[in-house]
Write a protein that holds these residues in place. Structure first.
Motif, PDB file in Angstrom:
ATOM      1  N   TRP A  29       0.816  -1.195   0.000  1.00  0.00           N
ATOM      2  CA  TRP A  29       0.000   0.000   0.000  1.00  0.00           C
ATOM      3  C   TRP A  29       0.859   1.257   0.000  1.00  0.00           C
ATOM      4  O   TRP A  29       0.374   2.358  -0.223  1.00  0.00           O
ATOM      5  N   ILE A  50      -0.887   7.204  -9.340  1.00  0.00           N
ATOM      6  CA  ILE A  50      -1.745   7.209  -8.170  1.00  0.00           C
ATOM      7  C   ILE A  50      -0.963   6.657  -6.985  1.00  0.00           C
ATOM      8  O   ILE A  50      -0.211   5.692  -7.121  1.00  0.00           O
ATOM      9  N   SER A  51      -1.137   7.301  -5.842  1.00  0.00           N
ATOM     10  CA  SER A  51      -0.530   6.821  -4.609  1.00  0.00           C
ATOM     11  C   SER A  51      -1.493   5.823  -3.967  1.00  0.00           C
ATOM     12  O   SER A  51      -2.640   6.158  -3.697  1.00  0.00           O
ATOM     13  N   LEU A  52      -1.029   4.604  -3.748  1.00  0.00           N
ATOM     14  CA  LEU A  52      -1.921   3.594  -3.192  1.00  0.00           C
ATOM     15  C   LEU A  52      -2.284   3.897  -1.737  1.00  0.00           C
ATOM     16  O   LEU A  52      -3.324   3.480  -1.257  1.00  0.00           O
ATOM     17  N   GLY A  55      -4.269   7.727  -2.238  1.00  0.00           N
ATOM     18  CA  GLY A  55      -5.218   7.853  -3.337  1.00  0.00           C
ATOM     19  C   GLY A  55      -5.015   9.088  -4.192  1.00  0.00           C
ATOM     20  O   GLY A  55      -5.792   9.344  -5.111  1.00  0.00           O
ATOM     21  N   ASN A  56      -3.973   9.874  -3.873  1.00  0.00           N
ATOM     22  CA  ASN A  56      -3.712  11.064  -4.695  1.00  0.00           C
ATOM     23  C   ASN A  56      -3.338  10.651  -6.109  1.00  0.00           C
ATOM     24  O   ASN A  56      -2.634   9.664  -6.313  1.00  0.00           O
ATOM     25  N   THR A  57      -3.824  11.415  -7.070  1.00  0.00           N
ATOM     26  CA  THR A  57      -3.526  11.129  -8.466  1.00  0.00           C
ATOM     27  C   THR A  57      -2.941  12.352  -9.147  1.00  0.00           C
ATOM     28  O   THR A  57      -3.113  13.494  -8.693  1.00  0.00           O
ATOM     29  N   SER A  70      -8.587   5.456 -11.533  1.00  0.00           N
ATOM     30  CA  SER A  70      -9.454   4.980 -10.466  1.00  0.00           C
ATOM     31  C   SER A  70      -8.936   3.614 -10.023  1.00  0.00           C
ATOM     32  O   SER A  70      -8.047   3.036 -10.663  1.00  0.00           O
ATOM     33  N   ARG A  71      -9.498   3.118  -8.936  1.00  0.00           N
ATOM     34  CA  ARG A  71      -9.017   1.849  -8.405  1.00  0.00           C
ATOM     35  C   ARG A  71     -10.175   1.033  -7.853  1.00  0.00           C
ATOM     36  O   ARG A  71     -11.190   1.593  -7.414  1.00  0.00           O
ATOM     37  N   ASN A  73     -10.138  -1.734  -5.075  1.00  0.00           N
ATOM     38  CA  ASN A  73      -9.301  -2.468  -4.124  1.00  0.00           C
ATOM     39  C   ASN A  73      -9.712  -3.928  -4.003  1.00  0.00           C
ATOM     40  O   ASN A  73      -8.877  -4.793  -3.717  1.00  0.00           O
ATOM     41  N   LEU A  78      -6.155  -1.232 -10.972  1.00  0.00           N
ATOM     42  CA  LEU A  78      -6.210   0.190 -11.275  1.00  0.00           C
ATOM     43  C   LEU A  78      -6.718   0.355 -12.702  1.00  0.00           C
ATOM     44  O   LEU A  78      -6.456  -0.489 -13.562  1.00  0.00           O
TER      45      LEU A  78
END
Length: 124
Positions: A29, A50-52, A55-57, A70-71, A73, A78
């Motif tokens: 993560w 994207i930062s897992l 969530g920043n993109t 988008s993701r 989980n 992704l």
């Protein structure tokens, strides 16, 4: 860490498509996952990341407002939604993962884990 990209294919200009990047369960993560693309005769370039963890993109200026990340989980997947496609978006698209989350996240050398490419061809 293993990544598997899919979803490419032929698209008409102005159309849309969605790429998927399935991450192995070993993906931490703490990682950043990015999309890069490489057109024939050109260098590989950053598209979006994207930062897992947070969530920043972020997207490259050339795709800002047209591509979104988008993701899911539950599926360790992704997505890169690509809208208003242009012929210049034609390229082989790769997803990649890195533990590096500093300001140089757009640089290829920061990414040690790569999936195979998936070709997107946009016709005018």
């Amino acid at each position: 860490v293993q990544l598997q990209a899919s979803g490419g294919g032929p698209v008409q200009a102005g159309g849309s498509t969605r790429l998927s990047c399935v991450l192995s369960e070993r993906t931490s993560w703490r990682m950043v996952v990015a999309w890069f693309r490489q057109a024939p005769g050109k260098e590989r370039e950053f598209v979006a990341a994207i930062s897992l963890s947070g969530g920043n993109t972020d997207c490259a200026d050339s795709v800002q407002g047209r591509f979104t990340l988008s993701r899911d989980n539950t599926k360790n997947t992704l997505y890169l939604q690509m809208n208003s496609l242009k012929p210049e978006d034609t390229a082989n698209y790769f997803c990649a993962a890195s533990y590096y989350s500093g300001r140089y996240y757009t640089e290829i050398l920061q990414y040690a884990h790569w999936g195979q490419g998936t070709q997107v061809t946009v016709s005018s």
